[in-house]
Design a protein around this motif. Structure first.
Motif, PDB file in Angstrom:
ATOM      1  N   LYS A 179       0.835  -1.210   0.000  1.00  0.00           N
ATOM      2  CA  LYS A 179       0.000   0.000   0.000  1.00  0.00           C
ATOM      3  C   LYS A 179       0.868   1.258   0.000  1.00  0.00           C
ATOM      4  O   LYS A 179       0.535   2.251  -0.658  1.00  0.00           O
ATOM      5  N   ASN A 180       1.987   1.211   0.727  1.00  0.00           N
ATOM      6  CA  ASN A 180       2.894   2.370   0.745  1.00  0.00           C
ATOM      7  C   ASN A 180       3.465   2.641  -0.642  1.00  0.00           C
ATOM      8  O   ASN A 180       3.554   3.798  -1.071  1.00  0.00           O
ATOM      9  N   ILE A 181       3.851   1.593  -1.336  1.00  0.00           N
ATOM     10  CA  ILE A 181       4.393   1.749  -2.696  1.00  0.00           C
ATOM     11  C   ILE A 181       3.334   2.316  -3.639  1.00  0.00           C
ATOM     12  O   ILE A 181       3.602   3.243  -4.423  1.00  0.00           O
ATOM     13  N   VAL A 182       2.148   1.761  -3.595  1.00  0.00           N
ATOM     14  CA  VAL A 182       1.053   2.241  -4.454  1.00  0.00           C
ATOM     15  C   VAL A 182       0.751   3.707  -4.156  1.00  0.00           C
ATOM     16  O   VAL A 182       0.559   4.520  -5.074  1.00  0.00           O
ATOM     17  N   LYS A 183       0.740   4.050  -2.866  1.00  0.00           N
ATOM     18  CA  LYS A 183       0.447   5.437  -2.462  1.00  0.00           C
ATOM     19  C   LYS A 183       1.481   6.412  -3.017  1.00  0.00           C
ATOM     20  O   LYS A 183       1.137   7.431  -3.632  1.00  0.00           O
ATOM     21  N   TRP A 184       2.775   6.104  -2.815  1.00  0.00           N
ATOM     22  CA  TRP A 184       3.817   7.028  -3.250  1.00  0.00           C
ATOM     23  C   TRP A 184       3.958   7.078  -4.769  1.00  0.00           C
ATOM     24  O   TRP A 184       4.322   8.119  -5.327  1.00  0.00           O
ATOM     25  N   LYS A 185       3.650   6.004  -5.419  1.00  0.00           N
ATOM     26  CA  LYS A 185       3.662   6.014  -6.890  1.00  0.00           C
ATOM     27  C   LYS A 185       2.621   7.010  -7.406  1.00  0.00           C
ATOM     28  O   LYS A 185       2.883   7.765  -8.346  1.00  0.00           O
ATOM     29  N   LYS A 186       1.468   7.022  -6.767  1.00  0.00           N
ATOM     30  CA  LYS A 186       0.407   7.973  -7.149  1.00  0.00           C
ATOM     31  C   LYS A 186       0.779   9.395  -6.761  1.00  0.00           C
ATOM     32  O   LYS A 186       0.627  10.337  -7.549  1.00  0.00           O
ATOM     33  N   GLU A 187       1.265   9.577  -5.531  1.00  0.00           N
ATOM     34  CA  GLU A 187       1.564  10.927  -5.043  1.00  0.00           C
ATOM     35  C   GLU A 187       2.683  11.583  -5.843  1.00  0.00           C
ATOM     36  O   GLU A 187       2.656  12.792  -6.078  1.00  0.00           O
ATOM     37  N   LEU A 188       3.665  10.793  -6.248  1.00  0.00           N
ATOM     38  CA  LEU A 188       4.784  11.336  -7.022  1.00  0.00           C
ATOM     39  C   LEU A 188       4.517  11.304  -8.524  1.00  0.00           C
ATOM     40  O   LEU A 188       5.394  11.650  -9.319  1.00  0.00           O
ATOM     41  N   LYS A 189       3.292  10.857  -8.884  1.00  0.00           N
ATOM     42  CA  LYS A 189       2.883  10.794 -10.295  1.00  0.00           C
ATOM     43  C   LYS A 189       3.912  10.055 -11.155  1.00  0.00           C
ATOM     44  O   LYS A 189       4.284  10.490 -12.243  1.00  0.00           O
ATOM     45  N   SER A 190       4.370   8.927 -10.632  1.00  0.00           N
ATOM     46  CA  SER A 190       5.383   8.137 -11.314  1.00  0.00           C
ATOM     47  C   SER A 190       4.748   6.968 -12.071  1.00  0.00           C
ATOM     48  O   SER A 190       3.800   6.349 -11.596  1.00  0.00           O
ATOM     49  N   LYS A 191       5.280   6.685 -13.231  1.00  0.00           N
ATOM     50  CA  LYS A 191       4.808   5.537 -14.016  1.00  0.00           C
ATOM     51  C   LYS A 191       5.464   4.234 -13.561  1.00  0.00           C
ATOM     52  O   LYS A 191       5.038   3.145 -13.947  1.00  0.00           O
ATOM     53  N   THR A 192       6.514   4.365 -12.777  1.00  0.00           N
ATOM     54  CA  THR A 192       7.240   3.191 -12.293  1.00  0.00           C
ATOM     55  C   THR A 192       7.337   3.246 -10.773  1.00  0.00           C
ATOM     56  O   THR A 192       7.207   4.317 -10.174  1.00  0.00           O
ATOM     57  N   PRO A 193       7.575   2.088 -10.127  1.00  0.00           N
ATOM     58  CA  PRO A 193       7.805   0.771 -10.727  1.00  0.00           C
ATOM     59  C   PRO A 193       6.516   0.064 -11.116  1.00  0.00           C
ATOM     60  O   PRO A 193       5.432   0.412 -10.625  1.00  0.00           O
ATOM     61  N   PHE A 194       6.640  -0.905 -11.997  1.00  0.00           N
ATOM     62  CA  PHE A 194       5.563  -1.831 -12.292  1.00  0.00           C
ATOM     63  C   PHE A 194       5.470  -2.768 -11.091  1.00  0.00           C
ATOM     64  O   PHE A 194       6.418  -3.482 -10.780  1.00  0.00           O
ATOM     65  N   ILE A 195       4.353  -2.752 -10.386  1.00  0.00           N
ATOM     66  CA  ILE A 195       4.226  -3.452  -9.109  1.00  0.00           C
ATOM     67  C   ILE A 195       3.541  -4.796  -9.310  1.00  0.00           C
ATOM     68  O   ILE A 195       2.427  -4.868  -9.847  1.00  0.00           O
ATOM     69  N   VAL A 196       4.219  -5.847  -8.875  1.00  0.00           N
ATOM     70  CA  VAL A 196       3.723  -7.214  -9.077  1.00  0.00           C
ATOM     71  C   VAL A 196       3.580  -7.930  -7.737  1.00  0.00           C
ATOM     72  O   VAL A 196       4.484  -7.875  -6.900  1.00  0.00           O
ATOM     73  N   PHE A 197       2.450  -8.573  -7.535  1.00  0.00           N
ATOM     74  CA  PHE A 197       2.328  -9.572  -6.477  1.00  0.00           C
ATOM     75  C   PHE A 197       2.752 -10.905  -7.077  1.00  0.00           C
ATOM     76  O   PHE A 197       2.175 -11.345  -8.082  1.00  0.00           O
ATOM     77  N   GLN A 198       3.760 -11.536  -6.490  1.00  0.00           N
ATOM     78  CA  GLN A 198       4.180 -12.859  -6.956  1.00  0.00           C
ATOM     79  C   GLN A 198       3.773 -13.899  -5.918  1.00  0.00           C
ATOM     80  O   GLN A 198       4.152 -13.823  -4.761  1.00  0.00           O
ATOM     81  N   PHE A 199       3.019 -14.875  -6.377  1.00  0.00           N
ATOM     82  CA  PHE A 199       2.452 -15.905  -5.510  1.00  0.00           C
ATOM     83  C   PHE A 199       3.114 -17.229  -5.838  1.00  0.00           C
ATOM     84  O   PHE A 199       2.920 -17.781  -6.918  1.00  0.00           O
ATOM     85  N   LEU A 200       3.962 -17.709  -4.929  1.00  0.00           N
ATOM     86  CA  LEU A 200       4.622 -18.999  -5.099  1.00  0.00           C
ATOM     87  C   LEU A 200       3.619 -20.084  -4.718  1.00  0.00           C
ATOM     88  O   LEU A 200       3.261 -20.229  -3.549  1.00  0.00           O
ATOM     89  N   VAL A 201       3.159 -20.825  -5.707  1.00  0.00           N
ATOM     90  CA  VAL A 201       2.084 -21.794  -5.458  1.00  0.00           C
ATOM     91  C   VAL A 201       2.643 -23.055  -4.825  1.00  0.00           C
ATOM     92  O   VAL A 201       3.450 -23.783  -5.423  1.00  0.00           O
TER      93      VAL A 201
END
Length: 343
Positions: A179-201
């Motif tokens: 959530k912190n990463i998503v928040k700061w990406k929006k606040e800084l109007k940045s296109k990066t990083p591409f944020i991935v949830f990786q689920f090891l099955v």
């Protein structure tokens, strides 16, 4: 969305220069010539490279040498000056840089400074984290570093399931970090990083595949990837990790236990384009050599470009072309058995 999201792919392609494109063509041509002739031909320099920020980790995952503290090599932190000197040698040809091998990258206090250094040279940068150190300040600094891709390991959507593999971990911290990463990406109007949830099955979490897709959407990550688990003693599977869903397993059930599903063709693209460098400068053939037992060079003794063309590398490439089944790190290799993206 697939592993290669359009936005992420466009960002990667934006880093391409004529010199990097020509280098990539030379590497690709030499790989196919080697594959067809069974001779180890190598032109050009790496297209991609992996640097290990540290071997230290805060978790105790049961199939991870770092988590198990099972390395024979020493634990330490990648020195910033050592890193910059190597990147200066390779940056004009290098397109893609992974800040990960073993350990948790954010434990290295200079990690994001190194990301910033590589980003300034227009190299695509990526890392993988367990997200326990993505506090508000680190999240902001991550966005400001220019990191292009951030993979967050989240192997469960409830604490009781998550901690069965991520031993010692807190799902709340992972979610808070995301959530912190998503928040700061929006606040800084940045296109990066591409944020991935990786689920090891793995078997304990396979019933939460749909749940993690929903969680990713609710938090606002860019994609959810599913990864098959490497199990060292897969014949017996003592930790009961091999999933029952065949699509997400590297192994098939037999009368005596399990066997590896992969086909070990006698060639490997990684050996031609994507080396691994440990925190203390050892050059390993790929990310499956977790203990760096097949050392192809040492950056403390020789510059990388000299190592890339040296006898040890040529000998190892010849071994790959002669028969991968005879090489220990290839026996459990996931090349061709990964599952990425959404259903």
């Amino acid at each position: 969305m697939s592993r290669f999201d359009r936005r992420d792919s466009f960002n990667l392609l934006s880093k391409l220069t004529p010199r990097r494109a020509w280098n990539g063509m030379k590497v690709l041509m030499s790989y196919y010539i080697s594959k067809w002739t069974k001779r180890a031909v190598q032109w050009g320099y790496p297209i991609s490279i992996s640097f290990e920020p540290t071997t230290s980790c805060n978790l105790r995952c049961p199939e991870c040498p770092s988590g198990l503290r099972a390395f024979t090599r020493p634990t330490g932190m990648l020195r910033e000056d050592f890193f910059t000197e190597t990147i200066d040698q390779l940056s004009k040809d290098l397109l893609y840089l992974v800040f990960y091998f073993q350990g948790e990258p954010y434990l290295n206090p200079n990690f994001l400074d190194m990301v910033k250094y590589a980003s300034a040279k227009r190299i695509y940068t990526a890392t993988s984290t367990n997200a326990h150190y993505l506090n508000d300040a680190n999240a902001k600094k991550t966005i400001e570093s220019g990191l292009d891709r951030l993979i967050i390991s989240i192997d469960g959507t409830t604490q009781d399931v998550y901690q069965q593999y991520r031993i010692g971990g807190s799902l709340d911290k992972v979610i808070e970090g995301a959530k912190n990463i998503v928040k700061w990406k929006k606040e800084l109007k940045s296109k990066t990083p591409f944020i991935v949830f990786q689920f090891l099955v793995v078997k304990p979490n396979e019933h939460q595949i749909n749940d993690v897709k929903k969680l990713g959407k609710d938090i606002g990550v860019d994609d959810v990837w599913f990864k098959t688990a490497q199990v060292y003693d897969y014949e017996k599977d003592p930790n009961q990790l091999i999933p029952t869903i065949d699509k997400y397993s590297r192994y098939r059930k037999t009368a005596n236990g399990h066997e590896f599903k992969g086909k070990l063709a006698n060639h490997c693209w990684r050996l031609w384009h994507d080396p691994v460098i440990t925190w203390d400068g050892l050059v390993a053939p790929c990310c499956f050599d977790k203990d760096a037992q097949h050392q192809l060079g040492d950056l403390k003794k020789k510059p990388f470009k000299e190592i890339w063309k040296n006898g040890e590398y040529a000998v190892f490439r010849k071994k790959i072309l002669a028969g991968r089944k005879n090489i220990d790190i290839c026996a459990n290799c996931s090349e061709g058995t990964k599952v990425w993206g959404k259903d």
